[in-house]
Design a protein around this motif. Structure first.
Motif, PDB file in Angstrom:
ATOM      1  N   UNK A 295      47.347  38.452  42.475  1.00  0.00           N
ATOM      2  CA  UNK A 295      46.997  37.755  43.726  1.00  0.00           C
ATOM      3  C   UNK A 295      45.489  37.515  43.764  1.00  0.00           C
ATOM      4  N   UNK A 296      45.044  36.358  44.226  1.00  0.00           N
ATOM      5  CA  UNK A 296      43.595  36.161  44.311  1.00  0.00           C
ATOM      6  C   UNK A 296      42.961  37.012  45.420  1.00  0.00           C
ATOM      7  N   UNK A 297      43.734  37.267  46.470  1.00  0.00           N
ATOM      8  CA  UNK A 297      43.191  37.998  47.617  1.00  0.00           C
ATOM      9  C   UNK A 297      43.683  39.444  47.561  1.00  0.00           C
ATOM     10  N   UNK A 298      42.756  40.398  47.723  1.00  0.00           N
ATOM     11  CA  UNK A 298      43.123  41.820  47.706  1.00  0.00           C
ATOM     12  C   UNK A 298      43.338  42.353  49.116  1.00  0.00           C
ATOM     13  N   UNK A 299      42.516  41.901  50.032  1.00  0.00           N
ATOM     14  CA  UNK A 299      42.645  42.409  51.400  1.00  0.00           C
ATOM     15  C   UNK A 299      42.030  41.457  52.412  1.00  0.00           C
ATOM     16  N   UNK A 394      37.217  33.971  42.888  1.00  0.00           N
ATOM     17  CA  UNK A 394      36.297  33.147  42.094  1.00  0.00           C
ATOM     18  C   UNK A 394      37.036  32.153  41.203  1.00  0.00           C
ATOM     19  N   UNK A 395      38.186  32.575  40.694  1.00  0.00           N
ATOM     20  CA  UNK A 395      38.884  31.749  39.702  1.00  0.00           C
ATOM     21  C   UNK A 395      39.948  30.860  40.334  1.00  0.00           C
ATOM     22  N   UNK A 422      28.523  35.820  45.256  1.00  0.00           N
ATOM     23  CA  UNK A 422      29.398  36.552  44.334  1.00  0.00           C
ATOM     24  C   UNK A 422      30.836  36.016  44.422  1.00  0.00           C
ATOM     25  N   UNK A 423      31.117  35.244  45.454  1.00  0.00           N
ATOM     26  CA  UNK A 423      32.440  34.638  45.675  1.00  0.00           C
ATOM     27  C   UNK A 423      33.558  35.662  45.751  1.00  0.00           C
TER      28      UNK A 423
END
Ligand code: ASP
Length: 452
Positions: A295-299, A394-395, A422-423
């Motif tokens: 997942x791109x988002x962790x929290x 970022x990706x 830092x994105x």
């Protein structure tokens, strides 16, 4: 070597402290144990630290303190009785409190710090006594002469020599019980860290002794990807980077103090957030690098209580030094800011509202008008910052668009968007009343029904 820290609920009662002893005994690498003051036993209980702040306030107001001291001692008495310790230890705690209220009151901040810190100090002594009473080889260690901190007026932080002093604890063959939350300046004056600061003590010690692991025991099994009080059964985070955790704990993830990450991060000691009530659960590991979770988002976190200072002036973009002068006015009022999004002719400065008073606001508005010749200047209050965090962001393209679309469905206006270079995070400023709705909408967008 493992440094483990037990938070307030983990040391709130005899039953909890017995669990702590079992956890420490179960792994011989657990050599340094940092403890908080007794916290809440139930939802409506009062933390010992809050009782102590109340005691300090009463002393400063010259109100009778006997009952307030008794309220604190009663908490330790219940613990000591439950642990089968001699009542004498409570008399020592009582005498200590009577000594502390007699200390010089010239500097009220230091006076309060000294009383507040007794919560962890006396608890560490009591827990060390209990460990010894059940045959564990243990001793209390005072932060005096080891955890050296800076002087006022800056907020408390450990000086480099603290790390050199504390490194010596690595050689211990006994279990060291160390009080969290405070240190001493070079001249021996006690200063506390911010609330929740025992996490910071644990981190400083873990970094100093180059521990293999810093275990932070609390009362939840793990860190969740969103506040479980708002989002139903959020995803559990198994591994998270220091950067991600720092962003999340800044904005409302209260499991781990945001200042506590820096010492362990600098030397790369991993952190494991664990549950005292369920110690075999793996918990959440905070590390430098982690494998992608898919997942791109962790929290997603949210915090409220923000104010915005809005300033506009035609041709601001051409005026050299405008931003510096504006921030200088805030510096004169000792206000720290969080974000400064800007346009060509306007700039907003976002800060925590609890730093402001009516007088300060009036002074700031007047100075911005008079000294910076602003066309328009105003304070607005009642904002929340919603933070989406993930190394994978970022990706991935289009995340901001997805987030903005999800927020728009709640009817909320986005007052500010900020993405650090830092994105790793994306911050949205919104009116506070929409906070929970937005959290749910963003969680649905990035977690629910998203295949991993
Ligand atoms: N006892 C302090 C507080 O309640 C520090 C801590 O528990 O970490 O904030």
């Amino acid at each position: 070597m493992i440094v483990c820290k037990f938070g307030g609920t983990s040391v709130a009662s005899a039953t909890q402290i017995k669990k702590v002893a079992d956890i420490v005994k179960s792994d011989p690498n657990r050599k340094i144990v940092v403890v908080s003051a007794p916290g809440k036993r139930t939802g409506d209980d009062v933390k010992v630290t809050d009782l102590l702040i109340d005691l300090a306030d009463a002393t400063l107001k010259d109100v009778a303190v006997d009952e307030k001291i008794e309220a604190v001692v009663a908490r330790y008495r219940a613990i000591a009785e439950g642990l089968g310790l001699d009542e004498a230890i409570c008399e020592v705690i009582k005498a200590d409190l009577y000594e502390r209220v007699k200390v010089d009151q010239t500097n009220t901040e230091l006076f309060i710090d000294n009383i507040k810190a007794s919560g962890e100090d006396n608890n560490a002594k009591l827990i060390a006594a209990y460990f010894s009473s059940i045959g564990m080889k243990a001793r209390y260690e005072s932060p005096l002469n080891s955890l050296v901190v800076n002087d006022l007026p800056e907020r408390t932080y450990a000086l480099p020599e603290a790390y050199d002093n504390l490194a010596k604890l690595a050689d211990t063959d006994e279990i060291i019980v160390y009080p969290g939350f405070f240190g001493y300046t070079k001249d021996g004056t006690l200063r506390t860290f911010d609330r929740g600061g025992s996490d910071i003590t644990g981190s400083i010690i873990a970094a100093a002794v180059r521990a293999d692991m810093y275990e932070n025991f609390t009362d939840v099994d793990c860190v969740f990807s969103a506040n479980p009080k708002v989002v139903n059964c959020p995803v559990e985070i198994k591994e998270i980077t220091y950067r991600e955790m720092r962003e999340l704990s800044y904005a409302g993830f209260s499991v781990f103090h945001d200042e506590a990450l820096m010492p362990v991060f600098k030397v790369g000691v991993p952190v494991n957030i664990k549950n005292t009530n369920n110690p075999t659960a793996p918990g959440t590991r905070i590390v430098s690098k982690r494998a992608s979770s898919g997942r791109p988002v962790t929290g997603i976190s949210a915090d409220n209580g923000f104010s915005i200072l809005y300033v506009s002036k035609y041709l601001m973009n051409r005026e050299v030094g405008f931003g510096r002068k504006l921030l200088h006015i805030l510096e004169d009022e000792h206000i720290s800011y969080e974000h400064t999004p800007s346009g060509l002719d306007d700039i907003s400065v976002i800060m925590r509202s609890d730093q402001l008073t009516d007088d300060m606001e009036a002074r700031i508005l007047r100075r911005v008008k008079e000294e910076l010749h602003a066309d328009d200047v105003a304070f607005r209050h009642g904002f929340s910052m919603i933070v989406i965090v993930g190394e994978g962001m970022r990706h991935n393209t289009g995340l901001a668009a997805r987030a903005a679309a999800a927020i728009s469905k709640t009817g909320a206006n986005i007052e500010m968007i900020n993405q650090g270079s830092s994105e790793v995070s994306l911050v949205f400023g919104v009116m506070q009343m929409y906070e929970n709705q937005i959290l749910k909408a963003l969680y649905d967008e990035f977690f629910t029904n998203v295949p991993v």
